[in-house]
Write an enzyme that holds these catalytic residues in place. Structure first.
Site, PDB file in Angstrom:
ATOM      1  N   GLN A 175       0.838  -1.200   0.000  1.00 11.34           N
ATOM      2  CA  GLN A 175       0.000   0.000   0.000  1.00 11.34           C
ATOM      3  C   GLN A 175       0.875   1.253   0.000  1.00 11.34           C
ATOM      4  O   GLN A 175       0.570   2.239  -0.665  1.00 11.34           O
ATOM      5  CB  GLN A 175      -0.936  -0.019   1.218  1.00 11.34           C
ATOM      6  N   VAL A 204      -5.543   6.906  -4.008  1.00 12.78           N
ATOM      7  CA  VAL A 204      -4.862   5.752  -3.419  1.00 12.78           C
ATOM      8  C   VAL A 204      -4.874   5.939  -1.910  1.00 12.78           C
ATOM      9  O   VAL A 204      -4.409   6.959  -1.409  1.00 12.78           O
ATOM     10  CB  VAL A 204      -3.393   5.647  -3.909  1.00 12.78           C
ATOM     11  N   GLU A 267     -16.356   3.666  -6.522  1.00 16.81           N
ATOM     12  CA  GLU A 267     -15.577   2.509  -6.989  1.00 16.81           C
ATOM     13  C   GLU A 267     -16.524   1.345  -7.261  1.00 16.81           C
ATOM     14  O   GLU A 267     -16.728   0.489  -6.390  1.00 16.81           O
ATOM     15  CB  GLU A 267     -14.536   2.086  -5.948  1.00 16.81           C
TER      16      GLU A 267
HETATM   17 ZN   LIG Z   1     -10.452  -1.903  -3.858  1.00 21.15          ZN
END
Ligand SMILES: [Zn+2]
Length: 296
Positions: A175, A204, A267
């Site tokens: 990440q 992000v 998303e």
């Molecule tokens: Zn995701």
């Protein structure tokens, strides 16, 4: 919303997800060979597992006899040998217990599937998923969520569709890497590092704030359309998932109308496991996880 859209057009493929760079075989459905961890009806055809397990046992026993007690981590050796040939294997993470007290205080100790992870509730750096189920394509999720995930994927495919998991569990380091890559991309136009980080965080998640690090989230795309953009919502797979995901304990975690509450843009590919009961209520009421947990 307009900010998201603007940035989105500048970065048609957000590197929040890294599936495009992964050396995967897209010619075949990446998840088509997923299997349940308890193969009660499996036929005894060629199965390298017993042989490998036996070999591991022999090697382990030999190592134990020849080596010095205390100098060998025999469990790891045997585990590695036994885990070799099967497409799905359970990876136990020894000693993995959630940190006590700090971080995630609102939910720690409660239902594991309702763990809240967002910008206000980051995971502690030493957070560990208790145990994983590793999928054939290199992805892995929390072992406890796997059976329902498999049921959902099976049911979706049974309806003639081709869902493809393109992202799942991520380590802190992964990440961090994704976030830093985005920061670097933003630095060319940002006035400062801080500004670049703020811009990057729109797309992000900062390390510790991604549900993928909790092992409870998967990104699923339609094999016929693997872009992570809003067009994904029009695919047959997404339409199916949005209608049925709750039956399997998953929710569409970041609906567009909840961005202000979740802190994450729309998303239509990110599904989060919360358990069947909570998922049913969340999807039925059209609320997000933050709202559900607030209502207690
Ligand atoms: Zn995701």
């Amino acid at each position: 919303m307009s900010i998201h859209s603007c940035i989105f057009h500048d970065f048609p493929l957000p590197d929040r997800e890294y599936y495009a760079a992964a050396p995967m075989q897209w010619d075949e459905p990446a998840v088509s060979r997923l299997r349940r961890p308890a193969p009660s009806r499996r036929k005894p055809r060629r199965s390298p597992l017993p042989l490998l397990a036996l070999l591991g046992l022999v090697l382990f026993a030999g190592g134990f006899l020849l080596g010095r007690a205390g100098a060998v981590s025999g469990g790891e050796a045997a585990g590695a040998a036994a885990g070799g040939g099967e497409p799905v294997r359970i990876l136990a993470v020894p000693g993995a217990v959630r940190s006590e007290g700090e971080g995630n205080a609102p939910n720690s100790g409660e239902d594991w599937a309702l763990l809240l992870v967002n910008g206000d509730h980051p995971l502690p750096k030493d957070f560990q998923v208790p145990a994983f189920t590793q999928l054939v394509n290199g992805h892995s999720i929390d072992k406890r969520a796997y059976p329902d995930l498999q049921r959902m994927m099976d049911a979706c495919r049974a309806d003639g569709l081709q869902p493809t998991i393109c992202s799942s569990y991520r380590t802190w380091e992964k990440q961090e890497e994704l976030f830093e890559r985005k920061v670097q991309a933003c630095l060319s136009t940002a006035a400062s590092r801080q500004e670049a980080e703020e811009q990057a965080a729109l797309w992000v998640a900062r390390p510790g704030t991604s549900e993928h690090q909790a092992g409870l989230a998967v990104d699923i795309v339609d094999k016929s359309y693997q872009l992570l953009d809003e067009g994904q919502e029009d695919t047959a797979v997404q339409k199916w998932l949005m209608e049925h995901c709750a039956e399997y304990g998953f929710i569409l975690r970041y609906p567009t109308e909840k961005s202000a509450l979740t802190g994450v843009g729309y998303e239509p590919w990110h599904y989060r496991y919360v358990g069947v009961e909570a998922a049913g209520e969340i999807m039925r009421l059209g609320i997000c996880l933050e709202e559900y947990l607030e209502e207690g």
